[in-house]
Design a protein around this motif. Structure first.
Motif, PDB file in Angstrom:
ATOM      1  N   SER A 110       0.810  -1.226   0.000  1.00  0.00           N
ATOM      2  CA  SER A 110       0.000   0.000   0.000  1.00  0.00           C
ATOM      3  C   SER A 110       0.837   1.267   0.000  1.00  0.00           C
ATOM      4  CB  SER A 110      -0.928   0.001   1.222  1.00  0.00           C
ATOM      5  OG  SER A 110      -1.833  -1.079   1.170  1.00  0.00           O
ATOM      6  N   THR A 111       2.146   1.139  -0.231  1.00  0.00           N
ATOM      7  CA  THR A 111       3.044   2.288  -0.222  1.00  0.00           C
ATOM      8  C   THR A 111       2.585   3.345  -1.210  1.00  0.00           C
ATOM      9  OG1 THR A 111       4.851   0.752   0.234  1.00  0.00           O
ATOM     10  CG2 THR A 111       5.451   3.003  -0.410  1.00  0.00           C
ATOM     11  N   PRO A 112       2.570   4.636  -0.819  1.00  0.00           N
ATOM     12  CA  PRO A 112       2.205   5.698  -1.763  1.00  0.00           C
ATOM     13  C   PRO A 112       3.064   5.656  -3.016  1.00  0.00           C
ATOM     14  CG  PRO A 112       2.262   6.548   0.473  1.00  0.00           C
ATOM     15  CD  PRO A 112       2.819   5.154   0.544  1.00  0.00           C
ATOM     16  N   TRP A 139      -8.109  19.574 -25.850  1.00  0.00           N
ATOM     17  CA  TRP A 139      -8.887  18.978 -24.766  1.00  0.00           C
ATOM     18  C   TRP A 139      -7.973  18.286 -23.763  1.00  0.00           C
ATOM     19  CZ3 TRP A 139     -14.174  19.586 -24.606  1.00  0.00           C
ATOM     20  CH2 TRP A 139     -14.785  20.042 -25.792  1.00  0.00           C
ATOM     21  N   TRP A 140      -8.411  18.281 -22.501  1.00  0.00           N
ATOM     22  CA  TRP A 140      -7.745  17.527 -21.439  1.00  0.00           C
ATOM     23  C   TRP A 140      -8.685  16.435 -20.959  1.00  0.00           C
ATOM     24  CZ3 TRP A 140      -2.802  18.296 -19.555  1.00  0.00           C
ATOM     25  CH2 TRP A 140      -2.147  19.472 -19.971  1.00  0.00           C
ATOM     26  N   LEU A 141      -8.094  15.360 -20.454  1.00  0.00           N
ATOM     27  CA  LEU A 141      -8.857  14.270 -19.859  1.00  0.00           C
ATOM     28  C   LEU A 141      -8.446  14.085 -18.406  1.00  0.00           C
ATOM     29  CD1 LEU A 141      -8.770  11.502 -22.620  1.00  0.00           C
ATOM     30  CD2 LEU A 141     -10.819  12.644 -21.752  1.00  0.00           C
ATOM     31  N   ARG A 142      -9.385  13.700 -17.572  1.00  0.00           N
ATOM     32  CA  ARG A 142      -9.058  13.289 -16.212  1.00  0.00           C
ATOM     33  C   ARG A 142     -10.048  12.217 -15.774  1.00  0.00           C
ATOM     34  NH1 ARG A 142     -10.820  18.242 -12.053  1.00  0.00           N
ATOM     35  NH2 ARG A 142     -13.076  17.810 -12.075  1.00  0.00           N
ATOM     36  N   ALA A 143      -9.703  11.511 -14.716  1.00  0.00           N
ATOM     37  CA  ALA A 143     -10.567  10.446 -14.196  1.00  0.00           C
ATOM     38  C   ALA A 143     -10.513  10.429 -12.686  1.00  0.00           C
ATOM     39  CB  ALA A 143     -10.136   9.089 -14.752  1.00  0.00           C
ATOM     40  N   ARG A 144     -11.599   9.951 -12.086  1.00  0.00           N
ATOM     41  CA  ARG A 144     -11.680   9.793 -10.632  1.00  0.00           C
ATOM     42  C   ARG A 144     -12.374   8.476 -10.317  1.00  0.00           C
ATOM     43  NH1 ARG A 144     -11.096  14.944  -8.096  1.00  0.00           N
ATOM     44  NH2 ARG A 144     -11.268  16.709  -9.537  1.00  0.00           N
ATOM     45  N   LEU A 145     -11.862   7.760  -9.328  1.00  0.00           N
ATOM     46  CA  LEU A 145     -12.494   6.526  -8.874  1.00  0.00           C
ATOM     47  C   LEU A 145     -13.779   6.858  -8.128  1.00  0.00           C
ATOM     48  CD1 LEU A 145     -12.141   3.387  -8.402  1.00  0.00           C
ATOM     49  CD2 LEU A 145     -11.166   4.026  -6.181  1.00  0.00           C
ATOM     50  N   THR A 146     -14.875   6.171  -8.473  1.00  0.00           N
ATOM     51  CA  THR A 146     -16.153   6.408  -7.794  1.00  0.00           C
ATOM     52  C   THR A 146     -16.582   5.227  -6.934  1.00  0.00           C
ATOM     53  OG1 THR A 146     -17.377   5.610  -9.741  1.00  0.00           O
ATOM     54  CG2 THR A 146     -16.930   7.973  -9.599  1.00  0.00           C
ATOM     55  N   THR A 147     -15.930   4.094  -7.071  1.00  0.00           N
ATOM     56  CA  THR A 147     -16.262   2.912  -6.267  1.00  0.00           C
ATOM     57  C   THR A 147     -15.683   3.038  -4.863  1.00  0.00           C
ATOM     58  OG1 THR A 147     -16.232   1.510  -8.238  1.00  0.00           O
ATOM     59  CG2 THR A 147     -16.046   0.400  -6.117  1.00  0.00           C
ATOM     60  N   ASP A 148     -16.480   2.711  -3.864  1.00  0.00           N
ATOM     61  CA  ASP A 148     -16.009   2.691  -2.478  1.00  0.00           C
ATOM     62  C   ASP A 148     -15.257   1.390  -2.245  1.00  0.00           C
ATOM     63  OD1 ASP A 148     -15.546   2.892   0.212  1.00  0.00           O
ATOM     64  OD2 ASP A 148     -17.657   2.827   0.812  1.00  0.00           O
ATOM     65  N   LEU A 149     -13.950   1.494  -2.055  1.00  0.00           N
ATOM     66  CA  LEU A 149     -13.128   0.298  -1.869  1.00  0.00           C
ATOM     67  C   LEU A 149     -13.175  -0.230  -0.433  1.00  0.00           C
ATOM     68  CD1 LEU A 149      -9.979   1.287  -3.974  1.00  0.00           C
ATOM     69  CD2 LEU A 149     -11.960  -0.083  -4.670  1.00  0.00           C
ATOM     70  N   GLY A 150     -13.657   0.585   0.481  1.00  0.00           N
ATOM     71  CA  GLY A 150     -13.783   0.134   1.860  1.00  0.00           C
ATOM     72  C   GLY A 150     -12.491   0.115   2.634  1.00  0.00           C
ATOM     73  N   THR A 151     -11.406   0.558   2.022  1.00  0.00           N
ATOM     74  CA  THR A 151     -10.116   0.576   2.696  1.00  0.00           C
ATOM     75  C   THR A 151      -9.222   1.610   2.045  1.00  0.00           C
ATOM     76  OG1 THR A 151      -8.221  -0.794   3.388  1.00  0.00           O
ATOM     77  CG2 THR A 151      -9.103  -1.190   1.198  1.00  0.00           C
ATOM     78  N   GLY A 152      -8.206   2.055   2.762  1.00  0.00           N
ATOM     79  CA  GLY A 152      -7.278   3.039   2.219  1.00  0.00           C
ATOM     80  C   GLY A 152      -6.062   2.378   1.610  1.00  0.00           C
TER      81      GLY A 152
END
Length: 225
Positions: A64-66, A126-139
């Protein structure tokens, strides 16, 4: 030999030593679906279709290291435009509110993925970006977290687009559903594999990226596909 080929030589050496990609060497490869949410006439020509996607860590740090988080997906060409080949979209985590400054993140949920380079389409940038929307339940930033979530359900990302100085707006939703257990990578290349009407800009930087990806494939004896 072009200047971009020379400057990309260290990438070949690094890939050869590592036996894998120099950057984003490990990841989770999965089948998925891309669903366009923007009106068809607005922005980039990203269509609803089946895709192959990959979630990865930039340096490949363990557990899980950054790390710099990566997201890539391949859009197959339309049936009537097979000569164009696939379109590879690659995004990586950046510092808050930046479109091109890479930054490590501490969790998948906190990451904003950017195309890092703009794309020109029909005379506009144009630029593109994305974001996770699923709740993974953990960090954390463990790849096993992503893999486990896909195996137990799915992982979804909102894909957004923006003009050069405009605000981001919804473009599509990416859903990854089936992990490919036989492989964790394919040769994604956003400079080589692109929509016929879309190109990365500026051109000099696109040329360098094209050379870097080619050197990376040469270093690890990978094909373009």
């Amino acid at each position: 030999m072009q200047f971009s080929d020379v400057t990309a030589l260290p990438v070949k050496l690094g890939s050869a030593i590592r036996g894998r990609k120099l950057f984003h060497p490990v990841g989770v490869l999965a089948e998925g679906v891309l669903e366009r949410t923007a009106p068809g006439s607005e922005g980039l020509p990203m269509r609803s279709c089946d895709v192959i996607g990959r979630v990865s860590k930039g340096v490949g740090l363990p557990g899980s290291t950054p790390d710099v988080a990566g997201l890539a997906f391949r859009i197959p060409p339309p049936q009537d435009l097979r000569s164009c080949g696939p379109w590879d979209v690659l995004l990586a985590s950046t510092i808050a509110h930046s479109r091109f400054v890479l930054a490590p993140v501490t969790s998948w949920s906190g990451a904003t993925f950017s195309s890092l380079m703009p794309l020109r389409y029909q005379g506009r940038v144009w630029w593109l970006r994305a974001r996770l929307t699923t709740d993974l339940g953990t960090g954390g930033l463990g790849l096993d977290t992503i893999e486990n979530q896909i195996n137990s359900g799915e992982v979804q990302f909102d894909i957004e687009q923006a003009t050069a100085r405009g605000d981001f707006s919804p473009l599509a939703q990416l859903t990854l559903r089936n992990v490919d257990p036989s492989c964790d990578d394919i040769a994604f290349d956003p400079a080589l594999h692109r929509d016929c009407d879309v190109e990365l800009v500026p051109r000099w930087l696109a040329d360098f990226r094209r050379a870097a990806y080619r050197r990376s494939r040469e270093g690890r004896d990978a094909t373009e596909e």
